[in-house]
Design an enzyme around this catalytic site. Structure first.
Site, PDB file in Angstrom:
ATOM      1  N   SER A  92     -25.349  53.214  42.686  1.00  0.00           N
ATOM      2  CA  SER A  92     -26.555  52.677  43.328  1.00  0.00           C
ATOM      3  C   SER A  92     -27.367  51.806  42.376  1.00  0.00           C
ATOM      4  O   SER A  92     -28.009  50.857  42.793  1.00  0.00           O
ATOM      5  CB  SER A  92     -27.467  53.820  43.797  1.00  0.00           C
ATOM      6  OG  SER A  92     -26.783  54.627  44.719  1.00  0.00           O
TER       7      SER A  92
ATOM      8  N   HIS B 195     -38.333  58.553  48.971  1.00  0.00           N
ATOM      9  CA  HIS B 195     -37.579  57.687  48.060  1.00  0.00           C
ATOM     10  C   HIS B 195     -38.195  56.303  47.901  1.00  0.00           C
ATOM     11  O   HIS B 195     -37.714  55.506  47.106  1.00  0.00           O
ATOM     12  CB  HIS B 195     -36.132  57.553  48.554  1.00  0.00           C
ATOM     13  CG  HIS B 195     -35.289  58.741  48.236  1.00  0.00           C
ATOM     14  ND1 HIS B 195     -35.683  60.020  48.553  1.00  0.00           N
ATOM     15  CD2 HIS B 195     -34.091  58.856  47.614  1.00  0.00           C
ATOM     16  CE1 HIS B 195     -34.761  60.871  48.148  1.00  0.00           C
ATOM     17  NE2 HIS B 195     -33.785  60.190  47.564  1.00  0.00           N
TER      18      HIS B 195
ATOM     19  N   HIS C 250     -53.501  72.928  13.373  1.00  0.00           N
ATOM     20  CA  HIS C 250     -52.665  74.083  13.716  1.00  0.00           C
ATOM     21  C   HIS C 250     -52.001  74.656  12.465  1.00  0.00           C
ATOM     22  O   HIS C 250     -50.916  74.216  12.083  1.00  0.00           O
ATOM     23  CB  HIS C 250     -51.596  73.662  14.715  1.00  0.00           C
ATOM     24  CG  HIS C 250     -52.154  73.079  15.975  1.00  0.00           C
ATOM     25  ND1 HIS C 250     -52.671  71.794  16.049  1.00  0.00           N
ATOM     26  CD2 HIS C 250     -52.302  73.620  17.213  1.00  0.00           C
ATOM     27  CE1 HIS C 250     -53.096  71.573  17.283  1.00  0.00           C
ATOM     28  NE2 HIS C 250     -52.888  72.657  18.003  1.00  0.00           N
TER      29      HIS C 250
ATOM     30  N   PRO D  22     -46.289  66.023  22.762  1.00  0.00           N
ATOM     31  CA  PRO D  22     -45.927  66.503  24.090  1.00  0.00           C
ATOM     32  C   PRO D  22     -44.651  67.354  23.959  1.00  0.00           C
ATOM     33  O   PRO D  22     -43.578  66.841  23.611  1.00  0.00           O
ATOM     34  CB  PRO D  22     -45.670  65.212  24.876  1.00  0.00           C
ATOM     35  CG  PRO D  22     -46.399  64.143  24.105  1.00  0.00           C
ATOM     36  CD  PRO D  22     -46.265  64.556  22.668  1.00  0.00           C
TER      37      PRO D  22
ATOM     38  N   HIS E  65     -52.808  79.949  15.748  1.00  0.00           N
ATOM     39  CA  HIS E  65     -52.056  78.816  16.314  1.00  0.00           C
ATOM     40  C   HIS E  65     -52.767  77.470  16.130  1.00  0.00           C
ATOM     41  O   HIS E  65     -52.185  76.552  15.556  1.00  0.00           O
ATOM     42  CB  HIS E  65     -51.782  79.038  17.809  1.00  0.00           C
ATOM     43  CG  HIS E  65     -51.460  77.771  18.534  1.00  0.00           C
ATOM     44  ND1 HIS E  65     -50.200  77.234  18.557  1.00  0.00           N
ATOM     45  CD2 HIS E  65     -52.265  76.887  19.204  1.00  0.00           C
ATOM     46  CE1 HIS E  65     -50.226  76.094  19.222  1.00  0.00           C
ATOM     47  NE2 HIS E  65     -51.470  75.864  19.630  1.00  0.00           N
TER      48      HIS E  65
ATOM     49  N   GLU F 115     -33.328  62.836  34.744  1.00  0.00           N
ATOM     50  CA  GLU F 115     -34.050  61.596  34.434  1.00  0.00           C
ATOM     51  C   GLU F 115     -34.932  61.736  33.193  1.00  0.00           C
ATOM     52  O   GLU F 115     -35.007  60.826  32.359  1.00  0.00           O
ATOM     53  CB  GLU F 115     -34.924  61.174  35.630  1.00  0.00           C
ATOM     54  CG  GLU F 115     -34.160  60.812  36.889  1.00  0.00           C
ATOM     55  CD  GLU F 115     -33.803  62.026  37.741  1.00  0.00           C
ATOM     56  OE1 GLU F 115     -34.184  63.159  37.376  1.00  0.00           O
ATOM     57  OE2 GLU F 115     -33.128  61.842  38.772  1.00  0.00           O
TER      58      GLU F 115
ATOM     59  N   ASN G 264     -41.442  82.681  17.177  1.00  0.00           N
ATOM     60  CA  ASN G 264     -42.535  83.566  16.744  1.00  0.00           C
ATOM     61  C   ASN G 264     -43.174  84.357  17.886  1.00  0.00           C
ATOM     62  O   ASN G 264     -44.078  85.160  17.660  1.00  0.00           O
ATOM     63  CB  ASN G 264     -43.598  82.781  15.952  1.00  0.00           C
ATOM     64  CG  ASN G 264     -44.276  81.700  16.791  1.00  0.00           C
ATOM     65  OD1 ASN G 264     -44.316  81.781  18.010  1.00  0.00           O
ATOM     66  ND2 ASN G 264     -44.812  80.685  16.115  1.00  0.00           N
TER      67      ASN G 264
ATOM     68  N   ARG H 169     -30.403  44.396  42.241  1.00  0.00           N
ATOM     69  CA  ARG H 169     -29.603  45.387  41.491  1.00  0.00           C
ATOM     70  C   ARG H 169     -28.192  44.847  41.268  1.00  0.00           C
ATOM     71  O   ARG H 169     -27.582  45.091  40.233  1.00  0.00           O
ATOM     72  CB  ARG H 169     -29.568  46.744  42.208  1.00  0.00           C
ATOM     73  CG  ARG H 169     -28.913  46.705  43.556  1.00  0.00           C
ATOM     74  CD  ARG H 169     -28.827  48.076  44.203  1.00  0.00           C
ATOM     75  NE  ARG H 169     -28.387  47.950  45.578  1.00  0.00           N
ATOM     76  CZ  ARG H 169     -27.662  48.842  46.219  1.00  0.00           C
ATOM     77  NH1 ARG H 169     -27.290  49.955  45.623  1.00  0.00           N
ATOM     78  NH2 ARG H 169     -27.317  48.655  47.476  1.00  0.00           N
TER      79      ARG H 169
HETATM   80  C1  LIG Z   1     -46.250  69.031  27.304  1.00  0.00           C
HETATM   81  C2  LIG Z   1     -47.297  69.812  26.561  1.00  0.00           C
HETATM   82  N1  LIG Z   1     -48.009  70.723  27.206  1.00  0.00           N
HETATM   83  C3  LIG Z   1     -48.980  71.409  26.579  1.00  0.00           C
HETATM   84  C4  LIG Z   1     -49.256  71.157  25.273  1.00  0.00           C
HETATM   85  C5  LIG Z   1     -50.405  71.875  24.578  1.00  0.00           C
HETATM   86  N2  LIG Z   1     -49.835  72.848  23.619  1.00  0.00           N
HETATM   87  C6  LIG Z   1     -49.768  72.587  22.318  1.00  0.00           C
HETATM   88  S1  LIG Z   1     -48.978  73.797  21.474  1.00  0.00           S
HETATM   89  C7  LIG Z   1     -48.733  74.693  22.880  1.00  0.00           C
HETATM   90  C8  LIG Z   1     -47.959  75.979  22.884  1.00  0.00           C
HETATM   91  C9  LIG Z   1     -47.981  76.688  21.636  1.00  0.00           C
HETATM   92  O1  LIG Z   1     -46.966  77.625  21.579  1.00  0.00           O
HETATM   93  P1  LIG Z   1     -45.688  77.372  20.686  1.00  0.00           P
HETATM   94  O2  LIG Z   1     -44.969  76.207  21.206  1.00  0.00           O
HETATM   95  O3  LIG Z   1     -44.956  78.646  20.639  1.00  0.00           O
HETATM   96  O4  LIG Z   1     -46.266  77.002  19.284  1.00  0.00           O
HETATM   97  P2  LIG Z   1     -46.856  77.992  18.196  1.00  0.00           P
HETATM   98  O5  LIG Z   1     -47.930  78.799  18.879  1.00  0.00           O
HETATM   99  O6  LIG Z   1     -45.736  78.829  17.745  1.00  0.00           O
HETATM  100  O7  LIG Z   1     -47.418  77.104  17.148  1.00  0.00           O
HETATM  101  C10 LIG Z   1     -49.295  74.050  23.963  1.00  0.00           C
HETATM  102  C11 LIG Z   1     -49.288  74.615  25.342  1.00  0.00           C
HETATM  103  C12 LIG Z   1     -48.481  70.187  24.615  1.00  0.00           C
HETATM  104  N3  LIG Z   1     -48.683  69.870  23.348  1.00  0.00           N
HETATM  105  N4  LIG Z   1     -47.490  69.553  25.276  1.00  0.00           N
END
Ligand SMILES: Cc1ncc(C[n+]2csc(CCOP(=O)(O)OP(=O)(O)O)c2C)c(N)n1
Length: 688
Positions: free
Chosen positions: A408, A497, A55, A145, A286, A435, A212, A381
């Protein structure tokens, strides 16, 4: 939409006034800045091109932000990546990993050589696709993530405030910086994280938003129209918007953020893939290599003449100087640490080292003695709460909490004050109904070091925490999740639950230990194992309903340590039936054992508090035994049990969702009873 239209649409969405308008800068300083930022851009382009994957857009767009941050603000020393009082830099948008690797290389982290940059995304390199903590020095947390890094940073900032309150600002006084993308801020977890940070007034948390306006599908306007500045302000943050390609504006905003009494958001308007003439400003930069032609055109546009992977001395030198900036501050910190009262210093160092040793052993012994003297028929618990009273006194690094289920989950020890903006020395966090944010903040606390975070929610909501637990497991961090109401045994709240598949799902996760103790003694033993596991997370699955104490007398050994053990041996002979169970179903297995004995059938009962420990124990086959008939009892689904009872074993448990009723009725309804277990074993005996 044509490409320029898209850019216009994205820019229009971003057009808001800034408190830090574009500022004139001394031309020589500006030229040096541009050169340094372009070094990041060039490395990002070249590495992604070589790997033919990665990227480039984010590192190129955020290069100005990163250059200002690393050369003028971030407190760090590449010769000591673990320096406890360093500032933390979290690249929440982990896909932009080349930004982090370029920075680490340029400022002089020895391990991150140009050879490693050339091996971006290759097996065994220090430059994996997304940043991995514990793999590359200088990477504070594993990200990828989206949203997790931001929430980790909230935990790091909580840890900093807490430890500063406990040990003093002479030894704990650092800032947590985050670079977050649109994707980070679109993820739901970000709301939980920023709300908590705003509430706790974490003034040493600064988020640089790479604003961006582009994500994978194209301009953000396709999917989002949130005003992030207003959103953060509503959560109690100081928030501002700047031109993220203007180094003077970036510096001014960072200066202001450092003085703020609240956490700060700096929305930095940038151009993704800055410098790339046709792909810049679009989603095309990207997540894929720019291609030779576009790279050549970008080099020309940026005035970058060095060959691929080469940073000329004129640019490397100022970067290495920036890397040397922090050494005097580290030395001064070492002097201050040395001047600390010796007992306080020893305690600081013990907590940093994560040593629990003797303190844990004596607290556990004390609890076990009490349980031997006066056995308790209580829910696990409550047994956990009983254990925590002793553990929390012995281990002041334990920071507890709950996602609004304190009463709880029984996670609050009496000795714990609330950790709040008014008292960061408190040790109990009311996370609110958050959570996911809680689990990710706990990861940040553990990564920060000096703290052992634990918290509570219902086991069924482990699904709400799962992405963060997975990262704790991947990073091998000691976080402990107390998850109560662990089966249909919670009764009337019904199937929404009642966890059914959660135990199996959690057991499927590498590096995670799932404990399901059967009584008060096993509960303290499982706590001991979770706390002693310095290299991974644990879940303690605990009952709402009372269970008898099955372990009587004083047993100094931790019998849960091998994951399972024979709780009741065959009475005076060789068993033909083995009954395996976990948690509240162990008592059912023991009752079934008695029914079988009355029918002249010799059985044994094996308590299985932790699959992961059992299945890796060298003597697992001896523990499991070789009786012809094996029956497992658990008020959850069968998945996973075949490793113990074999695919021809008999399973008594759940095969669908639960129901709303008093719990004893539910156990009868779903036939998880001693009678049914005994019948199942007898039926197998008749067949054999
Ligand atoms: C939880 C999650 N969902 C989906 C993705 C796949 N993913 C990677 S980057 C991105 C979005 C890119 O947009 P942005 O966050 O604005 O990054 P930029 O394009 O500016 O580099 C996604 C959907 C991920 N890495 N994590």
């Amino acid at each position: 939409m044509t490409m320029p239209d898209r850019i216009r649409a994205a820019s229009a969405a971003l057009a808001q006034p800034s408190r830090f308008p574009a500022t004139a800068m001394n031309p020589a300083a500006r030229a040096e800045h541009d050169l340094m930022a372009n070094a990041i851009r060039a490395l990002a382009m070249d590495a992604v091109e070589q790997a033919k994957s990665g990227h480039p857009g984010l590192p190129m767009g955020a290069a100005d932000i990163a250059t200002v941050l690393f050369t003028r603000f971030l407190k760090f020393d590449p010769t000591d990546p673990e320096w406890p009082d360093r500032d933390r830099f979290v690249l929440s948008a982990g896909h932009g990993s080349m930004l982090a690797y370029a920075l680490l290389h340029l400022v002089g982290y020895d391990a991150v050589t140009i050879e490693q940059i050339k091996r971006f995304r290759q097996l065994g390199s220090l430059t994996p696709g997304h940043p991995e903590h514990g793999h590359t020095p200088g990477i504070e947390t594993t990200t990828g993530p989206l949203g997790q890094g931001l929430a980790n940073a909230v935990g790091m900032a909580i840890a900093e405030r807490h430890l500063a309150a406990v040990f003093g600002s002479e030894v704990v006084d650092h800032t947590t910086y985050v670079l977050a993308s649109d994707g980070d801020l679109m993820e739901g977890i970000s709301q939980e994280a920023i709300a908590l940070a705003g509430h706790l007034k974490l003034k040493k948390l600064i988020v640089l938003f790479d604003d961006n306006g582009i994500s994978i599908d194209g301009p953000l306007t396709l999917a989002d129209s949130v005003d992030q500045v207003k959103r953060f302000e509503a959560a109690g943050w100081a928030a501002t918007r700047i031109d993220g390609q203007d180094p003077a504006a970036i510096a001014a905003a960072l200066e202001a953020a450092k003085k703020s009494e609240r956490p700060s958001l700096i929305a930095c308007r940038t151009t993704i893939g800055y410098g790339a003439p046709t792909k810049g400003g679009t989603e095309k930069s990207h997540g894929s290599a720019l291609g030779a032609e576009e790279i050549a055109a970008t080099r020309a546009k940026l005035g970058w003449t060095a060959p691929p992977f080469e940073s000329p001395a004129a640019v490397l030198e100022p970067w290495r100087d920036a890397g040397r900036r922090g050494k005097p501050a580290r030395h001064a910190w070492e002097m201050r640490l040395a001047a600390l009262d010796p007992a306080k210093r020893a305690e600081f160092e013990r907590r940093q080292g994560g040593e629990v040793g003797e303190r844990l052993a004596s607290a556990v012994a004390e609890v076990k003695q009490k349980l031997a003297a006066a056995p308790k028929e209580i829910a696990t618990r409550s047994a956990s709460e009983f254990a925590l009273e002793a553990l929390a006194l012995a281990l002041p690094e334990m920071i507890g909490g709950s996602a609004d289920l304190t009463g709880s989950n029984n996670t609050r020890a009496k000795s714990m004050e609330t950790l709040s903006a008014a008292d960061y020395a408190g040790r109990f966090i009311h996370y609110g109904v958050r959570e996911h944010g809680m689990a990710a903040a706990m990861n940040g606390m553990a990564l920060h070091r000096g703290i052992i975070p634990y918290s509570g929610t219902f086991l069924v909501f482990s699904d709400y925490c799962r992405p963060a637990i997975r990262l704790a497991a991947l990073m091998r961090q000691r976080v402990i999740h107390v998850m109560t109401h662990d089966s249909i045994g919670l009764g009337e709240d019904g199937p929404t639950h009642q966890p059914v598949e959660q135990l199996a799902a959690l057991r499927a996760m590498p590096n995670l230990k799932v404990f399901r103790p059967c009584d008060a003694v096993e509960t303290i033993e499982c706590w001991q194992l979770a706390l002693a596991t310095g290299d991974g997370p644990s879940v303690l699955a605990l009952t709402r309903q009372n269970v008898p104490q099955l372990r009587l007398g004083l047993d100094a050994d931790n019998r849960c340590a091998r994951g399972a053990y024979e709780l009741v041996a065959a009475d005076g002979g060789t068993a033909t039936v083995s009954l395996f169970a976990s948690g509240s179903e162990v008592a059912i297995a023991v009752a079934a054992y008695k029914l079988l004995a009355a029918r002249g059938v010799m059985a044994r009962v094996v308590s299985v508090p932790c699959f992961e420990l059992l299945l890796t124990a060298p003597d697992r086959e001896a523990i499991i035994g070789n009786t012809e008939i094996k029956v497992a009892v658990e008020a959850g689904i069968r998945q996973g049990w075949d490793a113990i009872i074999g695919s021809d074993g008999t399973f008594v448990g759940m095969s669908g969702f639960g129901a709303s009723a008093p719990y004893k009725e539910l156990y009868r309804h779903f036939a998880i009873t001693p009678e049914h277990v005994a019948e199942a074993a007898l039926a197998r005996l008749q067949k054999s």
